[in-house]
Design an enzyme around this catalytic site. Sequence first.
Site, PDB file in Angstrom:
ATOM      1  N   LYS A   2       0.889  -1.430   0.129  1.00  0.00           N
ATOM      2  CA  LYS A   2       0.067   0.413   0.088  1.00  0.00           C
ATOM      3  C   LYS A   2       1.180   1.302   0.250  1.00  0.00           C
ATOM      4  O   LYS A   2       0.667   1.459  -0.363  1.00  0.00           O
ATOM      5  CB  LYS A   2      -0.971  -0.072   1.403  1.00  0.00           C
ATOM      6  CG  LYS A   2      -2.066   0.789   1.456  1.00  0.00           C
ATOM      7  CD  LYS A   2      -2.117   1.559   2.696  1.00  0.00           C
ATOM      8  CE  LYS A   2      -1.841   1.626   4.298  1.00  0.00           C
ATOM      9  NZ  LYS A   2      -1.663   3.706   4.292  1.00  0.00           N
ATOM     10  N   ASN A   3       1.728   1.153   0.725  1.00  0.00           N
ATOM     11  CA  ASN A   3       2.968   2.152   0.556  1.00  0.00           C
ATOM     12  C   ASN A   3       3.651   2.930  -0.123  1.00  0.00           C
ATOM     13  O   ASN A   3       4.185   3.747  -0.161  1.00  0.00           O
ATOM     14  CB  ASN A   3       3.919   2.440   2.005  1.00  0.00           C
ATOM     15  CG  ASN A   3       2.900   2.793   3.659  1.00  0.00           C
ATOM     16  OD1 ASN A   3       1.444   2.536   2.917  1.00  0.00           O
ATOM     17  ND2 ASN A   3       2.672   2.724   4.705  1.00  0.00           N
TER      18      ASN A   3
ATOM     19  N   CYS B  60      -5.231  13.313  13.403  1.00  0.00           N
ATOM     20  CA  CYS B  60      -4.886  12.279  13.054  1.00  0.00           C
ATOM     21  C   CYS B  60      -4.926  11.198  14.685  1.00  0.00           C
ATOM     22  O   CYS B  60      -4.874  11.745  15.086  1.00  0.00           O
ATOM     23  CB  CYS B  60      -3.680  12.199  12.775  1.00  0.00           C
ATOM     24  SG  CYS B  60      -3.382  10.455  12.069  1.00  0.00           S
TER      25      CYS B  60
ATOM     26  N   ARG C  43       1.084  14.488  13.182  1.00  0.00           N
ATOM     27  CA  ARG C  43       1.278  14.215  12.128  1.00  0.00           C
ATOM     28  C   ARG C  43       1.548  15.720  11.252  1.00  0.00           C
ATOM     29  O   ARG C  43       1.187  16.167  10.073  1.00  0.00           O
ATOM     30  CB  ARG C  43       0.654  13.335  11.536  1.00  0.00           C
ATOM     31  CG  ARG C  43       0.902  12.329  12.336  1.00  0.00           C
ATOM     32  CD  ARG C  43       0.281  10.673  11.556  1.00  0.00           C
ATOM     33  NE  ARG C  43       0.618  10.303  10.128  1.00  0.00           N
ATOM     34  CZ  ARG C  43       0.633   8.737   9.741  1.00  0.00           C
ATOM     35  NH1 ARG C  43      -0.725   8.854   9.816  1.00  0.00           N
ATOM     36  NH2 ARG C  43       1.068   8.360   8.165  1.00  0.00           N
TER      37      ARG C  43
ATOM     38  N   ASP D 288       5.021   0.781  11.778  1.00  0.00           N
ATOM     39  CA  ASP D 288       3.526  -0.208  11.515  1.00  0.00           C
ATOM     40  C   ASP D 288       3.894  -0.930  11.897  1.00  0.00           C
ATOM     41  O   ASP D 288       2.945  -2.365  11.894  1.00  0.00           O
ATOM     42  CB  ASP D 288       3.760   0.534  10.178  1.00  0.00           C
ATOM     43  CG  ASP D 288       2.903   1.231   9.613  1.00  0.00           C
ATOM     44  OD1 ASP D 288       2.877   2.306  10.280  1.00  0.00           O
ATOM     45  OD2 ASP D 288       3.627   1.821   8.326  1.00  0.00           O
TER      46      ASP D 288
ATOM     47  N   ARG E  38      -8.388  -0.156   5.098  1.00  0.00           N
ATOM     48  CA  ARG E  38      -7.717   0.597   4.023  1.00  0.00           C
ATOM     49  C   ARG E  38      -6.151   0.153   4.160  1.00  0.00           C
ATOM     50  O   ARG E  38      -5.839   0.844   3.383  1.00  0.00           O
ATOM     51  CB  ARG E  38      -6.704   2.024   5.376  1.00  0.00           C
ATOM     52  CG  ARG E  38      -8.204   2.818   5.911  1.00  0.00           C
ATOM     53  CD  ARG E  38      -7.839   3.806   6.592  1.00  0.00           C
ATOM     54  NE  ARG E  38      -7.704   4.976   5.772  1.00  0.00           N
ATOM     55  CZ  ARG E  38      -6.180   5.538   6.688  1.00  0.00           C
ATOM     56  NH1 ARG E  38      -6.620   5.909   7.813  1.00  0.00           N
ATOM     57  NH2 ARG E  38      -5.664   6.185   5.426  1.00  0.00           N
TER      58      ARG E  38
HETATM   59  C1  UD1 Z   1       4.708   6.790   6.148  1.00  0.00           C
HETATM   60  C2  UD1 Z   1       3.263   6.136   5.960  1.00  0.00           C
HETATM   61  C3  UD1 Z   1       3.368   5.354   7.662  1.00  0.00           C
HETATM   62  C4  UD1 Z   1       4.431   4.898   8.311  1.00  0.00           C
HETATM   63  C5  UD1 Z   1       5.721   6.291   9.018  1.00  0.00           C
HETATM   64  C6  UD1 Z   1       6.287   5.954   9.381  1.00  0.00           C
HETATM   65  C7  UD1 Z   1       2.426   6.118   4.030  1.00  0.00           C
HETATM   66  C8  UD1 Z   1       1.662   6.411   3.108  1.00  0.00           C
HETATM   67  N1  UD1 Z   1       2.363   5.375   5.273  1.00  0.00           N
HETATM   68  O1  UD1 Z   1       3.361   8.310   6.720  1.00  0.00           O
HETATM   69  O2  UD1 Z   1       2.260   3.893   7.314  1.00  0.00           O
HETATM   70  O3  UD1 Z   1       3.653   4.578   9.706  1.00  0.00           O
HETATM   71  O4  UD1 Z   1       5.340   6.264   7.018  1.00  0.00           O
HETATM   72  O5  UD1 Z   1       7.226   4.972   8.769  1.00  0.00           O
HETATM   73  O6  UD1 Z   1       3.812   5.675   3.568  1.00  0.00           O
HETATM   74  N2  UD1 Z   1       6.579  14.830  10.487  1.00  0.00           N
HETATM   75  C9  UD1 Z   1       7.146  15.972  10.227  1.00  0.00           C
HETATM   76  N3  UD1 Z   1       6.843  16.662   9.472  1.00  0.00           N
HETATM   77  C10 UD1 Z   1       6.616  17.153   8.455  1.00  0.00           C
HETATM   78  C11 UD1 Z   1       6.402  15.015   8.256  1.00  0.00           C
HETATM   79  C12 UD1 Z   1       6.753  14.239   9.380  1.00  0.00           C
HETATM   80  O7  UD1 Z   1       6.983  16.478  11.787  1.00  0.00           O
HETATM   81  O8  UD1 Z   1       6.024  17.985   7.573  1.00  0.00           O
HETATM   82  C13 UD1 Z   1       6.257  13.832  11.879  1.00  0.00           C
HETATM   83  C14 UD1 Z   1       5.786  12.773  11.695  1.00  0.00           C
HETATM   84  O9  UD1 Z   1       4.274  13.488  12.499  1.00  0.00           O
HETATM   85  C15 UD1 Z   1       6.146  12.292  12.609  1.00  0.00           C
HETATM   86  C16 UD1 Z   1       7.345  11.299  12.129  1.00  0.00           C
HETATM   87  O10 UD1 Z   1       7.832  12.836  11.282  1.00  0.00           O
HETATM   88  O11 UD1 Z   1       6.235  11.835  13.548  1.00  0.00           O
HETATM   89  C17 UD1 Z   1       7.038  10.377  10.346  1.00  0.00           C
HETATM   90  O12 UD1 Z   1       6.751  11.173   9.449  1.00  0.00           O
HETATM   91  P1  UD1 Z   1       6.123  10.138   8.504  1.00  0.00           P
HETATM   92  O13 UD1 Z   1       8.045   9.837   7.789  1.00  0.00           O
HETATM   93  O14 UD1 Z   1       6.360  11.830   7.351  1.00  0.00           O
HETATM   94  O15 UD1 Z   1       5.426   9.531   7.615  1.00  0.00           O
HETATM   95  P2  UD1 Z   1       4.184   9.660   6.814  1.00  0.00           P
HETATM   96  O16 UD1 Z   1       4.550   9.361   5.242  1.00  0.00           O
HETATM   97  O17 UD1 Z   1       3.134  10.500   6.777  1.00  0.00           O
END
Ligand code: UD1
Length: 423
Positions: free
Chosen positions: A22-23, A122, A127, A310, A402
């Site tokens: 999925k990711n 969320c 996030r 995850d 999902r």
């Molecule tokens: C992706 C995965 C999700 C997984 C996560 C971490 C997808 C669709 N989802 O989510 O299943 O759990 O990676 O492996 O691929 N953060 C910030 N600012 C930002 C972006 C992120 O502070 O602009 C923080 C987030 O709040 C979180 C951490 O960074 O605490 C990791 O987030 P991120 O790696 O971006 O996860 P996703 O891409 O949302």
Amino acid sequence: MDKILIQGGRRLEGEVAVSGSKNAALPILISALLTAEPCYYQGIPDLVDIHTALKLLSGLGVRVKKEGDSTVAVGQFMLQADHVHKLEAPYDLVKTMRASFLVMGPLLGRFGAARVSTPGGCAIGTRPVNLHLKGLAEMGASIDLVHGYMEAKAKRLRGAKIYLDLPSVGATENLMMAASLAEGTTVIENAAKEPEIEELATVLNKMGAKIHGAGSNIVKIEGVDELHGVSHRVIPDRIEAGSFMVAAALTRGDVRILGARPDHLDAFLLKLKEAGVALTIGADEIRVKGDGKAKSVDITTLPYPGFPTDLQAQMMVLMSVSEGVSVITETIFENRFMHAQELVRMGADIRLEGNRAIVKGVDGLSGAPVMATDLRASVSLVLAGLVAKGKTEITRVYHLDRGYEHIERKLSALGADIQRIKG
Ligand code: UD1
């Protein structure tokens, strides 16, 4: 709303095939926005999040063809972004699925403008998307928050050196897509290293992008003027594979997980071994034999190649019925222990202290009505139901849909007593 009913106590045996990731699939589908040429994809899982992404892309004007159409082979999707007429991701879709925010980079890169709703809250934490925005701004985009939408503009993005304060998966993907069509070279430092990043870079490079270093913490993207169509099969879902492994270990079963990529699961496999779970690792299959009680091990979630957040909820279930005490530390998301209280209702002994869960192994769990709160929490309740005595009824299973393709069918085929009650 559908419910899942499980009669616990059955040993799982046999083979199960892992679905496409999925990711990995979500950013790949979104990357079709970067070209007017047709893009063909195989191995896209049939999941609610994928349907949301396709709805989002269709709304922008992307043509989506599925099997059944004479031009598309069985198991294939065709996306063509040759008539994009809207540059906006609406609130109702972004709040349903945060990965919708990934359209920002490609829209800005190819069309010079994007209007994307901010995702809002969320279940597992705040996030934010500040790192996505910071990177795009460094590439020359002007970005304003207007009525809950991020409105971004740039005549043409230009290459920049970007440092991510955290190795965010989504920000790395968004910026890689944007930078592919920028003028000049972009360097992303402290980039995320997840296999899904490498996978997206592979697809973009097949489309004509020039990306080096994806999978390491420095990714270099030389911008090109245009990208082309592609045909690609997505990698198997490492989190689904890991979830089935825990199911096998928990039920003291014997399951061959077909298509699992051991090279994507290193930290998880080492932890399972440390817990005493018997694994036979092939090139693209993993056999799990769970004889006897697992041993408690400590777990800290970390960005890849660390232990994946995850798979934290699933491991918590295994630790709930293991020998000893386990300390599980969650460092990626601020509120990712909502499954713990539901597991306690099933007899688990879990104490939460900030971002740590202290899990004392008990002799067994007992079935109970429980509620799913997010995607990975919901699968942990399914796993708990498989090993619990008696009946477990899980509500709000739309979270499960999902991210887990045909989960009750796959588990039933392995011998689980599980059924969906349509609501
Ligand atoms: C992706 C995965 C999700 C997984 C996560 C971490 C997808 C669709 N989802 O989510 O299943 O759990 O990676 O492996 O691929 N953060 C910030 N600012 C930002 C972006 C992120 O502070 O602009 C923080 C987030 O709040 C979180 C951490 O960074 O605490 C990791 O987030 P991120 O790696 O971006 O996860 P996703 O891409 O949302």
